[in-house]
Design an enzyme around this catalytic site. Structure first.
Site, PDB file in Angstrom:
ATOM      1  N   HIS A   1       0.872  -1.169   0.000  1.00  0.00           N
ATOM      2  CA  HIS A   1       0.000   0.000   0.000  1.00  0.00           C
ATOM      3  C   HIS A   1       0.912   1.222   0.000  1.00  0.00           C
ATOM      4  O   HIS A   1       1.607   1.486   0.984  1.00  0.00           O
ATOM      5  CB  HIS A   1      -0.922  -0.006   1.213  1.00  0.00           C
ATOM      6  CG  HIS A   1      -1.934  -1.102   1.175  1.00  0.00           C
ATOM      7  ND1 HIS A   1      -2.461  -1.679   2.313  1.00  0.00           N
ATOM      8  CD2 HIS A   1      -2.531  -1.723   0.133  1.00  0.00           C
ATOM      9  CE1 HIS A   1      -3.330  -2.604   1.978  1.00  0.00           C
ATOM     10  NE2 HIS A   1      -3.385  -2.662   0.649  1.00  0.00           N
TER      11      HIS A   1
ATOM     12  N   GLU B   1       1.574   3.805   2.900  1.00  0.00           N
ATOM     13  CA  GLU B   1       1.968   3.292   4.214  1.00  0.00           C
ATOM     14  C   GLU B   1       3.484   3.133   4.225  1.00  0.00           C
ATOM     15  O   GLU B   1       4.022   2.082   3.899  1.00  0.00           O
ATOM     16  CB  GLU B   1       1.233   1.975   4.499  1.00  0.00           C
ATOM     17  CG  GLU B   1      -0.290   2.174   4.503  1.00  0.00           C
ATOM     18  CD  GLU B   1      -1.094   0.883   4.529  1.00  0.00           C
ATOM     19  OE1 GLU B   1      -0.478  -0.201   4.681  1.00  0.00           O
ATOM     20  OE2 GLU B   1      -2.329   0.951   4.381  1.00  0.00           O
TER      21      GLU B   1
ATOM     22  N   HIS C   1       2.741  -2.808   6.880  1.00  0.00           N
ATOM     23  CA  HIS C   1       1.677  -1.859   6.589  1.00  0.00           C
ATOM     24  C   HIS C   1       1.667  -0.753   7.634  1.00  0.00           C
ATOM     25  O   HIS C   1       2.416  -0.777   8.604  1.00  0.00           O
ATOM     26  CB  HIS C   1       0.327  -2.579   6.576  1.00  0.00           C
ATOM     27  CG  HIS C   1       0.186  -3.566   5.467  1.00  0.00           C
ATOM     28  ND1 HIS C   1      -0.481  -3.296   4.300  1.00  0.00           N
ATOM     29  CD2 HIS C   1       0.660  -4.835   5.332  1.00  0.00           C
ATOM     30  CE1 HIS C   1      -0.432  -4.351   3.497  1.00  0.00           C
ATOM     31  NE2 HIS C   1       0.259  -5.299   4.108  1.00  0.00           N
TER      32      HIS C   1
ATOM     33  N   GLU D   1       1.402  -4.363  11.029  1.00  0.00           N
ATOM     34  CA  GLU D   1       0.959  -2.971  10.998  1.00  0.00           C
ATOM     35  C   GLU D   1       1.758  -2.240  12.067  1.00  0.00           C
ATOM     36  O   GLU D   1       1.615  -2.523  13.251  1.00  0.00           O
ATOM     37  CB  GLU D   1      -0.535  -2.889  11.302  1.00  0.00           C
ATOM     38  CG  GLU D   1      -1.426  -3.720  10.393  1.00  0.00           C
ATOM     39  CD  GLU D   1      -1.952  -2.939   9.204  1.00  0.00           C
ATOM     40  OE1 GLU D   1      -1.584  -1.747   9.066  1.00  0.00           O
ATOM     41  OE2 GLU D   1      -2.729  -3.514   8.421  1.00  0.00           O
TER      42      GLU D   1
END
Length: 480
Positions: A168, A171, A277, A360
């Site tokens: 992504h 990110e 992420h 994340e």
């Protein structure tokens, strides 16, 4: 009645205004970022096939959509709010401009400088690092890996490990942390025994930037304007084959970036991997495709163990409250957070007989560059600890009992393995690696043309158990 009509009219005007905002974003960026609420978790199972869910907190859902996805979402008549795109929140992020050392990792590199940094790793450490281009993006940017090993040009009898970041494009924390990790491994190889042990015993592959078109959507000189999707407006973390939803769960053709990654993993078996992420802080383990009440991974206990090890380290060395935005423990089963189809995590774990974690690592997707050194300090110990896991568990070789010839085969744990959780051995050494939680297991080894053989083995956590299997050929009897 009058008040109700007034409310309905106001709501209509408000949604029209939000719709206009959405159209502006879609025209400018090809994607829109928004939030809405749901009444039940069951609604998410339908919505996840329509839009790209980014985060779920209680009944509040954050999501992205391209034009076609947003049209389908609007037809469902959920009230929604258009949010400022995360890639636009920092208008002038600190970019490397030559006035200070890029190796301080407190600025974002331009795309050109990113390429230069990668080639510099190889130039400065030719015996330890090789830069490999596995493909190009929609817009022709390079998909680059740093391959790190003590004998980098020679295939050795050791497991492969992979980190990738920023599929992504907005990110970006993992992007810089992966560049810094490459630098950390190479510069400390001769001085830190922990680093030397990894580099000497593992073939390490690190791709800092999996979606450069998204990260540099605003141009090669800035990460401002970064997008989640690639240049075809496709979410790369919904673009992989999926055991529940089929080859094309997002309804899109496989993208060049995903095809390049699938091509790499078709030829190289990575035992353990992770992808990075932002937008939350949590270690997300398989499966993304099912909740834990529907289906857990055969090694669910191991997953919770290694995820907790990562999260505990991040919480210990992070700022107060770090790595607690999704759960207090810092870990979650992917589907228990929210179900998605087409993730790289489930692709690697199911189709490639691997173990992939989704990490994340920052609630803010595009951090101020000055904060990047802090996030390195929060995470680097956990990054190293997770890499070490590839050296633990059951490992050894599968060979012919008479000739010693290495064999391509399988190692399956009876009464334990399912959904492709077994592992495979590879040529030229016939070596296999099986991460697993502590316990006693019956492991059955098999290869084409050979009789299966079962061994009993006891495993402890954070240690290697060596088991070399010698198989006997299965002879067929011909009757004349």
């Amino acid at each position: 009645i009058i008040m109700m009509i007034y409310f309905i009219i106001n709501q209509s005007f408000a949604q029209n205004a939000e719709f206009e905002k959405a159209q502006q974003y879609l025209q400018q960026k090809g994607e829109v970022y928004f939030k809405f609420t749901v009444n039940t978790s069951k609604e998410l199972l339908k919505l996840t096939r329509i839009i790209s869910i980014d985060n779920v907190s209680g009944q509040e859902v954050y999501a992205y959509a391209n034009a076609a996805e947003f049209e389908k979402f609007v037809a469902l008549e959920y009230p929604y709010e258009i949010l400022t795109h995360p890639g636009d929140l920092i208008k002038n992020p600190a970019m490397y401009d030559g006035t200070k050392g890029i190796w301080d990792f407190d600025t974002y590199p331009t795309y050109t400088e990113y390429e230069t940094m990668m080639t510099t790793f190889q130039t400065n450490y030719p015996n330890l690092c090789e830069i490999i281009q596995i493909g190009t993006t929609v817009d022709g940017r390079k998909l680059l890996f740093a391959k790190i090993s003590d004998n980098v040009s020679t295939r050795e009898q050791e497991p492969r490990f992979m980190y990738t970041s920023t599929m992504h494009g907005d990110e970006t924390t993992g992007y810089i942390l992966m560049l810094r990790l490459i630098n950390y491994l190479l510069t400390n190889y001769g001085t830190l025994p922990e680093v030397a042990n990894l580099v000497n015993n593992v073939e390490i592959w690190i791709n800092p930037l999996e979606n450069p078109d998204g990260t540099y959507a605003g141009g090669n000189s800035t990460v401002s304007g970064a997008t989640r999707y690639n240049s075809n407006n496709v979410d790369l973390n919904r673009n992989y084959p999926n055991p529940e939803a089929g080859d094309h769960p997002d309804g899109s053709a496989w993208q060049p970036e995903a095809l390049a990654m699938m091509g790499l993993t078709d030829t190289l078996h990575f035992i353990i991997s992770a992808n990075f992420h932002g937008g939350a802080e949590v270690a997300n383990y398989p499966w993304d495709s099912w909740t834990s009440s529907q289906q857990i991974h055969a090694d669910d206990t191991w997953w919770q163990f290694v995820s907790a090890e990562y999260a505990d380290g991040a919480q210990t060395y992070g700022a107060p409250g770090y790595f607690t935005s999704v759960t207090s423990s810092g870990i979650t089963n992917g589907g228990d957070w929210y179900v998605i189809y087409g993730s790289r995590q489930d692709y690697m774990t199911y189709y490639k007989f691997g173990r992939e974690l989704t990490l994340e690592i920052s609630d803010t997707k595009l951090l101020p560059a000055a904060s990047l050194p802090d996030y390195w300090d929060y995470n680097y110990r956990s990054l190293i600890n997770y890499m070490k896991q590839v050296m633990y568990g059951i490992r050894g070789t599968i060979t012919d009992s008479i000739t010693g010839e290495p064999l391509e085969g399988t190692a399956t744990i009876a009464g334990h393995d399912f959904l492709n959780s077994h592992t495979i051995s590879e040529l030229p050494f016939g070596d296999y690696y099986r991460p697993i939680y502590a316990g006693t297991y019956d492991v059955t080894y098999d290869a084409d043309g050979y009789k299966p053989k079962t061994y009993t083995v006891t495993v402890t956590n954070n240690a290697a158990t060596i088991l070399n299997a010698q198989l006997v050929k299965a002879f067929s009897v011909k009757f004349l």
